[in-house]
Scaffold this motif. Structure first.
Motif, PDB file in Angstrom:
ATOM      1  N   VAL A  17       0.598  -1.020  -0.163  1.00 26.21           N
ATOM      2  CA  VAL A  17       0.281   0.187  -0.272  1.00 26.21           C
ATOM      3  C   VAL A  17       0.711   1.749  -0.113  1.00 26.21           C
ATOM      4  O   VAL A  17       0.939   2.647  -0.271  1.00 26.21           O
ATOM      5  CB  VAL A  17      -1.170  -0.316   1.238  1.00 26.21           C
ATOM      6  N   ALA A  18       1.825   1.453   0.690  1.00 24.54           N
ATOM      7  CA  ALA A  18       2.859   2.391   0.429  1.00 24.54           C
ATOM      8  C   ALA A  18       3.111   2.856  -0.949  1.00 24.54           C
ATOM      9  O   ALA A  18       3.017   3.522  -0.815  1.00 24.54           O
ATOM     10  CB  ALA A  18       3.921   2.597   2.273  1.00 24.54           C
ATOM     11  N   GLY A  19       4.257   1.502  -1.286  1.00 22.50           N
ATOM     12  CA  GLY A  19       4.335   1.808  -2.285  1.00 22.50           C
ATOM     13  C   GLY A  19       3.798   1.810  -3.708  1.00 22.50           C
ATOM     14  O   GLY A  19       4.154   3.142  -4.541  1.00 22.50           O
ATOM     15  N   GLY A  20       1.750   1.934  -3.140  1.00 20.55           N
ATOM     16  CA  GLY A  20       1.418   2.549  -4.028  1.00 20.55           C
ATOM     17  C   GLY A  20       1.007   3.509  -3.867  1.00 20.55           C
ATOM     18  O   GLY A  20       1.114   4.407  -4.876  1.00 20.55           O
ATOM     19  N   PHE A  21       0.799   4.417  -3.217  1.00 21.23           N
ATOM     20  CA  PHE A  21       1.063   6.168  -2.362  1.00 21.23           C
ATOM     21  C   PHE A  21       1.989   6.845  -2.908  1.00 21.23           C
ATOM     22  O   PHE A  21       1.823   7.634  -3.465  1.00 21.23           O
ATOM     23  CB  PHE A  21       1.108   5.964  -0.482  1.00 21.23           C
ATOM     24  N   GLY A  22       3.251   5.718  -2.841  1.00 20.42           N
ATOM     25  CA  GLY A  22       4.881   6.659  -3.230  1.00 20.42           C
ATOM     26  C   GLY A  22       4.397   6.713  -5.056  1.00 20.42           C
ATOM     27  O   GLY A  22       5.195   8.156  -5.488  1.00 20.42           O
ATOM     28  N   GLY A  23       3.714   5.614  -5.821  1.00 21.96           N
ATOM     29  CA  GLY A  23       4.344   5.199  -7.144  1.00 21.96           C
ATOM     30  C   GLY A  23       2.878   6.886  -7.531  1.00 21.96           C
ATOM     31  O   GLY A  23       2.972   7.104  -8.495  1.00 21.96           O
ATOM     32  N   VAL A  24       2.060   6.603  -7.384  1.00 25.29           N
ATOM     33  CA  VAL A  24       0.814   8.052  -7.058  1.00 25.29           C
ATOM     34  C   VAL A  24       1.185   8.558  -7.645  1.00 25.29           C
ATOM     35  O   VAL A  24       1.361   9.765  -8.365  1.00 25.29           O
ATOM     36  CB  VAL A  24      -0.294   7.187  -6.780  1.00 25.29           C
ATOM     37  N   ALA A  25       2.215   9.458  -6.751  1.00 24.99           N
ATOM     38  CA  ALA A  25       2.060  10.513  -6.039  1.00 24.99           C
ATOM     39  C   ALA A  25       3.427  11.016  -7.123  1.00 24.99           C
ATOM     40  O   ALA A  25       3.695  11.833  -7.115  1.00 24.99           O
ATOM     41  CB  ALA A  25       3.394  11.231  -4.721  1.00 24.99           C
ATOM     42  N   GLY A  26       4.478  10.463  -7.287  1.00 23.24           N
ATOM     43  CA  GLY A  26       5.154  10.372  -8.455  1.00 23.24           C
ATOM     44  C   GLY A  26       4.540  10.332 -10.031  1.00 23.24           C
ATOM     45  O   GLY A  26       5.119  11.662 -10.334  1.00 23.24           O
ATOM     46  N   ILE A  27       3.680   9.808  -9.901  1.00 18.08           N
ATOM     47  CA  ILE A  27       3.104   9.851 -11.813  1.00 18.08           C
ATOM     48  C   ILE A  27       2.704  10.829 -11.473  1.00 18.08           C
ATOM     49  O   ILE A  27       2.319  11.853 -12.513  1.00 18.08           O
ATOM     50  CB  ILE A  27       2.252   8.823 -12.142  1.00 18.08           C
ATOM     51  N   ILE A  28       1.051  11.525 -10.731  1.00 17.32           N
ATOM     52  CA  ILE A  28       0.546  12.792 -10.826  1.00 17.32           C
ATOM     53  C   ILE A  28       1.532  13.878 -10.500  1.00 17.32           C
ATOM     54  O   ILE A  28       1.823  14.835 -11.230  1.00 17.32           O
ATOM     55  CB  ILE A  28      -0.165  12.681  -9.679  1.00 17.32           C
ATOM     56  N   TYR A  66      -1.576  15.657 -19.994  1.00 17.52           N
ATOM     57  CA  TYR A  66      -1.553  13.623 -19.363  1.00 17.52           C
ATOM     58  C   TYR A  66      -2.016  12.556 -19.643  1.00 17.52           C
ATOM     59  O   TYR A  66      -2.760  11.666 -19.705  1.00 17.52           O
ATOM     60  CB  TYR A  66      -2.671  14.461 -17.605  1.00 17.52           C
ATOM     61  N   ARG A  67      -2.154  12.806 -20.960  1.00 14.07           N
ATOM     62  CA  ARG A  67      -2.819  11.809 -22.298  1.00 14.07           C
ATOM     63  C   ARG A  67      -1.677  10.410 -22.465  1.00 14.07           C
ATOM     64  O   ARG A  67      -0.690  10.512 -22.440  1.00 14.07           O
ATOM     65  CB  ARG A  67      -2.074  12.353 -23.981  1.00 14.07           C
ATOM     66  N   GLY A  68      -2.233   9.498 -21.572  1.00 14.68           N
ATOM     67  CA  GLY A  68      -1.556   8.114 -21.509  1.00 14.68           C
ATOM     68  C   GLY A  68      -1.302   7.599 -19.634  1.00 14.68           C
ATOM     69  O   GLY A  68      -0.261   6.625 -20.111  1.00 14.68           O
ATOM     70  N   MET A  69      -1.964   8.713 -18.485  1.00 13.23           N
ATOM     71  CA  MET A  69      -1.299   8.480 -17.895  1.00 13.23           C
ATOM     72  C   MET A  69      -1.991   7.616 -17.162  1.00 13.23           C
ATOM     73  O   MET A  69      -1.806   6.706 -16.353  1.00 13.23           O
ATOM     74  CB  MET A  69      -1.822   9.628 -17.030  1.00 13.23           C
ATOM     75  N   ALA A  70      -3.213   7.085 -17.585  1.00  8.88           N
ATOM     76  CA  ALA A  70      -4.151   6.056 -17.187  1.00  8.88           C
ATOM     77  C   ALA A  70      -3.159   4.313 -17.086  1.00  8.88           C
ATOM     78  O   ALA A  70      -3.068   3.954 -16.714  1.00  8.88           O
ATOM     79  CB  ALA A  70      -5.403   5.731 -18.145  1.00  8.88           C
ATOM     80  N   ALA A  71      -2.485   4.089 -18.216  1.00  4.41           N
ATOM     81  CA  ALA A  71      -1.716   3.030 -18.199  1.00  4.41           C
ATOM     82  C   ALA A  71      -0.344   3.237 -16.845  1.00  4.41           C
ATOM     83  O   ALA A  71      -0.513   1.695 -16.463  1.00  4.41           O
ATOM     84  CB  ALA A  71      -0.831   2.945 -19.414  1.00  4.41           C
ATOM     85  N   PRO A  72       0.406   3.532 -16.929  1.00  6.27           N
ATOM     86  CA  PRO A  72       1.582   4.036 -15.355  1.00  6.27           C
ATOM     87  C   PRO A  72       0.696   3.863 -14.167  1.00  6.27           C
ATOM     88  O   PRO A  72       1.105   3.112 -13.245  1.00  6.27           O
ATOM     89  CB  PRO A  72       1.983   4.591 -15.303  1.00  6.27           C
TER      90      PRO A  72
END
Length: 312
Positions: A17-28, A66-72
């Motif tokens: 879960v923590a890794g998920g939070f980190g990844g989402v924060a990085g992408i956005i 933000y085009r293509g952001m859904a994939a990552p």
């Protein structure tokens, strides 16, 4: 019915879960800069990042950034959780002489990062291929539609186009990435690798510098990867051919085109990833205190607990 509580009670679940939070924060936080970087790498005629930004906003609208952001985003939780878990295991495995109550050695950190980068490329390569093609097109087709089209026309080999260059880029880059993060955070806050009590600013700076250093080292390979994966023309027969033709047509500067944008993005994104990851772990483990660490009671420490489970 009891899966979620049991999952969150384990170190695997909490790090996932923590890794998920980190990844989402990085992408956005960094996706618009990533789109500009990809377009800069595509062609010498693209212009500077500001020129591309103005053109995109005027012609395609703000949403194009933000085009293509859904994939990552769709894969980031699993990917980041996988990265941190594999790194936790490998950083110990490569230097098992270090006591479990101590942080991994810098040698273990670097080698663990190299192994982590190589393994995660298996998931990242097809995701980045789809992301890059969506970022470079002006239509509004989604990632699933594009993936189906690639599979239909090129097969599984088409989806994994660029896997070799992704491994060559990510293996050494991740080794430097994790080593820099651990070294900088210890320099900024001595003792924090063992206590886990560094400040948010330390996480942001260490994470940002880790991202910058890894991108500078691997950037020429990233340019080649983008050109190989963009598709549509089939002008490159492989990695060496792409290097040779790109340099012959546009000079050696092509290998560093967009580096400024990538470095700016890397600092923002990786600072956000590590900060969100560490903060999420602390929120999920509110009972952890420095006394637990000093006394060797690491059953409340998410990182050490995970490593203890893996070693056993």
């Amino acid at each position: 019915m009891d899966f979620w509580p049991e999952f969150m009670a384990s170190s695997w679940g909490r790090e996932f879960v923590a890794g998920g939070f980190g990844g989402v924060a990085g992408i956005i936080s960094g996706y618009p800069l990533d789109t500009l970087r990809i377009r800069q790498q595509q062609s010498s005629k693209s212009g500077s990042a500001f020129t591309i930004l103005r053109r995109m906003l005027a012609v395609e609208g703000p949403a194009s950034l933000y085009r293509g952001m859904a994939a990552p985003l769709a894969s980031v939780t699993f990917q980041n959780a996988m990265v941190f878990q594999i790194y936790a295991i490998l950083s110990r495995s490569f230097d098992s002489s270090v006591p479990l109550e101590d942080p991994p050695s810098y040698r273990g950190v670097a080698l663990g990062g190299v192994g982590t980068g190589a393994v995660q490329s298996l998931l990242l390569s097809p995701v980045e291929l789809i992301k890059i093609r969506l970022q470079l097109q002006q239509s509004n087709s989604g990632p699933i539609s594009l993936a189906k089209t690639i599979l239909r026309r090129e097969g599984l080999k088409g989806i994994y186009k660029g896997l070799t260059i992704t491994v060559l880029r990510d293996a050494p880059a991740h080794g430097l990435y994790f080593w820099t993060y651990e070294y900088v955070r210890e320099m900024l806050h001595p003792g924090c690798r063992k206590s886990g009590e560094e400040t948010l600013s330390t996480m942001l700076v260490a994470g940002g510098l880790a991202g910058v250093s890894s991108w500078v080292v691997c950037y020429p390979l990233d340019v080649v990867k983008t050109r190989l994966q963009q598709g549509g023309h089939g002008s490159y027969e492989g990695i060496a051919d792409c290097f040779r033709k790109s340099i012959a047509q546009e000079g050696y500067g092509v290998l560093w085109r967009g580096l400024g944008t990538a470095v700016a993005r890397a600092f923002v994104v990786n600072g956000a990833i590590f900060a969100a990851y560490e903060v999420a772990l602390r929120c999920l483990f509110p009972q952890l205190t420095s006394a637990d660490v000093v006394s060797g009671d690491l059953s409340k420490n998410p990182k050490q607990d995970a490593l203890k489970i893996h070693k056993e």
